[in-house]
Design an enzyme around this catalytic site. Structure first.
Site, short mmCIF file in Angstrom:
data_model
loop_
_atom_site.label_atom_id
_atom_site.label_comp_id
_atom_site.label_asym_id
_atom_site.label_seq_id
_atom_site.Cartn_x
_atom_site.Cartn_y
_atom_site.Cartn_z
N SER B 165 -76.72 17.33 -99.93
CA SER B 165 -75.61 17.56 -99.01
C SER B 165 -76.03 18.50 -97.90
O SER B 165 -76.63 19.55 -98.17
CB SER B 165 -74.42 18.17 -99.74
OG SER B 165 -74.00 17.32 -100.77
N GLU B 248 -69.25 31.87 -110.71
CA GLU B 248 -67.84 31.61 -110.38
C GLU B 248 -67.53 30.12 -110.27
O GLU B 248 -67.52 29.55 -109.20
CB GLU B 248 -67.44 32.32 -109.07
CG GLU B 248 -65.95 32.55 -108.99
CD GLU B 248 -65.21 31.46 -108.21
OE1 GLU B 248 -64.33 30.82 -108.82
OE2 GLU B 248 -65.51 31.28 -107.04
C1 LIG Z 1 -70.64 14.08 -102.75
C2 LIG Z 1 -71.87 14.41 -103.50
C3 LIG Z 1 -72.64 15.47 -103.11
C4 LIG Z 1 -73.80 15.76 -103.78
N1 LIG Z 1 -74.58 16.80 -103.34
C5 LIG Z 1 -75.74 17.07 -103.97
C6 LIG Z 1 -76.60 18.07 -103.48
O1 LIG Z 1 -76.31 18.71 -102.48
N2 LIG Z 1 -77.76 18.30 -104.11
C7 LIG Z 1 -78.13 17.61 -105.23
O2 LIG Z 1 -79.17 17.88 -105.77
N3 LIG Z 1 -77.34 16.63 -105.73
C8 LIG Z 1 -76.16 16.35 -105.12
N4 LIG Z 1 -75.36 15.34 -105.60
C9 LIG Z 1 -75.82 14.54 -106.73
C10 LIG Z 1 -75.08 14.81 -108.04
O3 LIG Z 1 -75.52 15.98 -108.62
C11 LIG Z 1 -75.32 13.58 -108.93
O4 LIG Z 1 -74.62 12.52 -108.35
C12 LIG Z 1 -74.86 13.78 -110.33
O5 LIG Z 1 -75.67 14.69 -111.00
C13 LIG Z 1 -74.84 12.44 -111.08
O6 LIG Z 1 -76.05 11.78 -110.98
P1 LIG Z 1 -76.12 10.26 -110.53
O7 LIG Z 1 -75.30 10.10 -109.33
O8 LIG Z 1 -77.53 9.88 -110.47
O9 LIG Z 1 -75.41 9.45 -111.67
P2 LIG Z 1 -75.98 9.07 -113.11
O10 LIG Z 1 -76.52 10.28 -113.77
O11 LIG Z 1 -76.86 7.90 -113.01
O12 LIG Z 1 -74.65 8.67 -113.82
C14 LIG Z 1 -73.99 7.40 -113.65
C15 LIG Z 1 -72.76 7.39 -114.54
O13 LIG Z 1 -73.19 7.56 -115.90
C16 LIG Z 1 -72.53 8.67 -116.46
N5 LIG Z 1 -73.41 9.39 -117.38
C17 LIG Z 1 -74.66 9.83 -117.17
N6 LIG Z 1 -75.11 10.50 -118.25
C18 LIG Z 1 -74.12 10.47 -119.15
C19 LIG Z 1 -73.96 11.02 -120.45
N7 LIG Z 1 -74.91 11.73 -121.05
N8 LIG Z 1 -72.78 10.81 -121.09
C20 LIG Z 1 -71.79 10.08 -120.49
N9 LIG Z 1 -71.89 9.56 -119.27
C21 LIG Z 1 -73.04 9.76 -118.60
C22 LIG Z 1 -72.17 9.56 -115.28
O14 LIG Z 1 -71.11 10.43 -115.60
C23 LIG Z 1 -71.81 8.53 -114.24
O15 LIG Z 1 -70.49 8.11 -114.47
C24 LIG Z 1 -74.19 15.00 -104.92
C25 LIG Z 1 -73.39 13.93 -105.31
C26 LIG Z 1 -72.25 13.62 -104.62
C27 LIG Z 1 -71.43 12.46 -105.07
#
Ligand SMILES: Cc1cc2nc3c(=O)[nH]c(=O)nc-3n(C[C@H](O)[C@H](O)[C@H](O)COP(=O)(O)OP(=O)(O)OC[C@H]3O[C@@H](n4cnc5c(N)ncnc54)[C@H](O)[C@@H]3O)c2cc1C
Lengths: 377, 398
Positions: B165, B248
């Site tokens: 972000s 926080e």
């Molecule tokens: C608006 C926005 C801003 C962001 N900003 C940043 C940023 O500035 N820096 C940064 O580093 N990242 C950022 N992110 C990334 C964010 O941290 C990740 O999207 C998040 O960690 C989820 O990873 P993923 O999107 O790869 O989904 P995945 O991990 O692939 O998950 C896909 C789905 O599977 C579910 N899932 C995964 N593991 C499990 C489990 N163990 N049990 C149950 N369900 C599970 C998830 O809840 C989700 O519904 C941002 C994301 C968004 C949407």
């Protein structure tokens, strides 16, 4: 800000928990549900010895002089353990309004009896229209000489069948608004003309139909002012609603604890069911709802205890806790599987109470309407 | 128990409230809460302006120690501050700089790092982004593969980050990279501070479904990072991420935002007449709004309790409450967005800029943007796992 209980409150909680665990096991709860009286006079006596009924009654009337917040701690434990009987109706619906509005003479006569466990009280407010609003009060009280004559039917009056006094909410005048012309009377429950029948309900908690037929009540038994009784009812309802929430959060916590313990111990597919994520998510959501119910309840109880204006906060708390307690017991039964649906399992005791408490002092639809009005909608 | 604020706290709240009411008049038209607005072309200068103003008032880094520009403000004051900021939808607080890397350096940075990086954050001069997520390392962050190889006094970094972000505006980034490829998962990861102007850093936009540019892909090709920019020991960066995620986290700001939005929605319903009746006379509308008011107040109570627990028991011990506050806050914002959208009827779909858009078209956008918040900063599912494992002691199966 200080969001902790005092040391005395923590002690009260522990001692109440210990006492109830030993003195009111679930076998007794089930027995009392089926019994005619619905309470155990021996247990009642022991509670009086502990000073529970006099907890919020001032010293000079033989009570312990504690605050509403302390009472909430006790009620939470009663909800947690489940304690059938007339504690709530006697203390919350009886002692509190007398403390608020009773004459010195009334206080002197009745409060020491309550504190000593010698009088059971209740309040007769709701009628067949089944609303907690002033518009639902149709029972009439008409002055005749030194008395008032009461006529009408009250419904859902807790423990009227064993009560010594019934605080009856009556209409003495048709005013411009439904809130005008309400008067409360302290009625001797043995007065001629009172007929009482227990209504069978989901929590088997002895709510009664009480018919008043030409019941004569001496004028000196008026509680508060003539025609101006509604603010007292409203105040009592706020206290009672939060007292009910305190019971409910205790029950919800117990249902959660029971379910978490079961999820750790029940094995299917070679592992505890608590290892399945579907179950974990139910339990996380239950935990959240219980935690949040407690936070909002304590805040609203504190406001009631401090005498702050709290109409909206009370409605918010009850509106939330209603849904939360039902959610927690509903998921609780689901996680227990078939055993959870049985008469012999404790989960059902909580489930039934959640469904009863939901309606008492206003279900969530009712509370939402209160909140909507407070928002100026 | 005592839920009252002290007179000093009330005064702080009032002063900040007055200040923001005035300053927010400078916001670009149709200003909304959230990162999307801050990281837009019109929003970014306003975000920086507000950061400077807050810094001048001494409000930007209140919880930090005095030597770094703060006043050691207790958690409760921070909650009051964030609640008011949220209510005014005020930008200016760099969540990555002030909310994450600053506190991390305070705990895990060395003197040199603190001296170099904390003052520019406190003066609103240096803005940060968080380079953690990768295409194949989302929730399972410890599986990340970006590499850092030691080369004399430097590390050479290669790999791809995503969803970063605000990377298109940020001056610096804090990233995680693998320093020991033999070690799988959380061992073998180190924590680095990277100047976004370093040669080899490429930022490519990723657009949200409504076309907004909030996050980015960030490529690292042979990027040289001085070894003094490693926070903590080599291969021990994972423990530091735990600290970063635990400052926080009461999610009170979200509560402040939704409270304001509900007020505006309620006002809209009171004045808008359809078929001769105001929307607020419709019992379904009334009850939806009242239900949201209930949920918001309960959310506020949870946020305060969470801060109270953090203040008393430390951040890790209150992790279950923080997870609850996060998931509750974002799901509440989502319910508010959907409720508003539904109440608007056909008008709900109209975008900002059209004369037919009610409330600046805010429900057209918030009903899309709310989804991201259920994922950012640990998804709702991950938060529920945390509650189950740490709050309730259920068996951890992954
Ligand atoms: C608006 C926005 C801003 C962001 N900003 C940043 C940023 O500035 N820096 C940064 O580093 N990242 C950022 N992110 C990334 C964010 O941290 C990740 O999207 C998040 O960690 C989820 O990873 P993923 O999107 O790869 O989904 P995945 O991990 O692939 O998950 C896909 C789905 O599977 C579910 N899932 C995964 N593991 C499990 C489990 N163990 N049990 C149950 N369900 C599970 C998830 O809840 C989700 O519904 C941002 C994301 C968004 C949407």
């Amino acid at each position: 800000m200080n969001l902790d209980f005092t040391e005395e409150q923590e002690m009260l909680r522990t001692s109440a928990r210990d006492f109830l665990t030993t003195e009111c096991p679930k076998t007794l709860v089930r027995e009392l549900e089926e019994s005619e009286k619905g309470y155990s006079p021996e247990l009642w006596k022991k509670m009086a010895e502990l000073g529970w009924m006099g907890l919020v009654i001032p010293d000079k009337y033989d009570g312990m002089g504690m605050q509403f917040m302390d009472l909430a701690v006790l009620l939470e434990e009663m909800g947690r353990n489940i304690l059938p009987g007339p504690f709530f109706s006697t203390v919350v619906l009886g002692a509190l309004p007398i403390l608020s509005a009773g004459s010195e003479e009334q206080k002197k006569e009745i409060l020491p009896k309550i504190a000593g466990g010698k009088a059971i009280l209740t309040m007769a407010l709701t009628e067949p229209s089944a609303t907690y609003e002033a518009s639902g009060v149709h029972t009439k009280a008409v002055a005749r000489g030194n008395s008032f004559i009461l006529n009408g039917t009250k419904l859902f009056v807790e423990n009227a069948h064993i009560a010594d006094y019934i605080i009856c909410v009556t209409r003495t005048k048709d005013g411009a608004s439904p809130e005008e012309g309400i008067t409360l009377f302290l009625v001797d429950a043995k007065s001629p003309g009172i007929k009482c029948a227990v209504i069978p309900t989901i929590a088997l908690d002895k709510q009664c139909e009480v018919v008043f037929e030409n019941v004569s009540v001496p004028k000196k038994n008026m509680l508060g002012e003539l025609d101006k009784g509604w603010p007292l009812v409203a105040r009592t309802l706020e206290q009672a609603t939060m007292a009910k929430c305190a019971e409910m959060i205790g029950g919800a916590q117990a249902a959660l604890d029971m379910t978490v313990a079961y999820a750790k111990e029940r094995v299917q597919y070679g592992r505890p069911i608590g290892a399945f994520q579907a179950i974990q998510f139910y339990l996380s959501d239950m935990w959240m709802k219980v935690t949040m119910s407690k936070n909002i309840t304590y805040e609203a109880v504190w406001m009631v205890s401090e005498g702050l204006p709290c109409t909206e906060k009370v409605a918010i708390a009850k509106g939330w806790v209603n849904d939360a307690y039902k959610f927690v017991t509903e998921r609780g039964v689901q996680v227990h599987g078939a055993i959870g649906t049985t008469r012999d399992h404790d989960m059902g005791l909580y489930y039934r109470r959640a469904w009863a408490a939901d309606q008492t002092f206003g279900n969530t639809d009712f509370q939402r309407e209160v909140v909507a009005r407070q928002m100026g909608l | 128990m005592d839920f009252k604020l002290t007179p000093e706290q009330e005064a702080l709240k009032k002063e900040l409230d007055d200040f923001l009411r005035e300053e927010m008049k400078n916001a670009p038209p149709g200003w909304e809460a959230g990162m999307e607005a801050m990281f837009s072309d019109e929003g970014w200068p306003f975000h920086r302006y507000m950061a400077r103003r807050l810094s001048e008032k001494g409000w930007l880094v209140r919880p930090w120690p005095r030597e770094y520009g703060g006043v050691d403000a207790p958690m409760i004051e921070q909650v009051i501050f964030s609640e008011v900021m949220g209510y005014h939808r005020a930008p200016g607080r760099d969540i990555f700089g002030i909310g994450m890397i600053g506190p991390t350096l305070l705990v895990a940075g060395n003197e040199e790092q603190k001296k170099e990086h904390l003052p520019p954050i406190a003066r609103a001069e240096r803005f940060w982004c968080q380079g953690w997520s990768e295409p194949n390392a989302g929730s399972d962050l410890a599986s990340l593969t970006t590499r850092a190889v030691r080369d004399g006094d430097d590390y050479i970094i290669n790999g791809q980050k995503t969803w970063t972000s605000g990377a298109h505006f940020a001056d610096w980034s804090f990233i995680l990279a693998r320093t020991n490829p033999e070690e799988k998962r959380s061992r073998g990861i180190s924590f680095f501070l990277v100047d976004m102007k370093s040669p080899g850093v490429t930022v490519r936009p990723l657009l949200g479904m409504n076309g907004t540019h909030l996050f980015n892909e960030v490529y690292y090709d042979d990027v040289r990072v001085p070894a003094r920019n490693r926070v903590g020991e080599e291969n021990e960066g994972w423990a530091i991420t735990r600290a970063t995620m635990n400052f926080e986290r009461s999610s009170i700001e979200t509560v402040g935002v939704v409270k304001r939005e509900l007020e505006e929605l309620a006002a809209f319903c009171k004045e808008t007449k359809w078929n001769g009746k105001t929307l607020s006379q419709n019992p379904f509308v009334r009850h939806r709004l009242a239900q949201l008011a209930i949920e918001i107040d309960v959310g506020r109570a949870l946020a305060y309790r969470t801060a109270w627990l953090q203040e008393k028991g430390g951040l890790l011990l209150s992790a279950d409450a923080a997870s609850a506050a996060k998931v509750y806050g974002t799901e509440l914002a989502q319910r508010l967005a959907y409720t508003g959208y539904q109440i608007m009827g056909l008008y709900g779909q109209v975008k900002m800029g059209s004369k037919w858009a009610p409330l600046h078209g805010s429900y057209e956008s918030s009903s899309q943007l709310c989804m991201g918040m259920n994922l950012a900063g640990g998804s709702s599912e991950v938060q529920r796992n945390m509650i189950a494992w740490f709050g309730l002691g259920l068996p951890r199966t992954i």
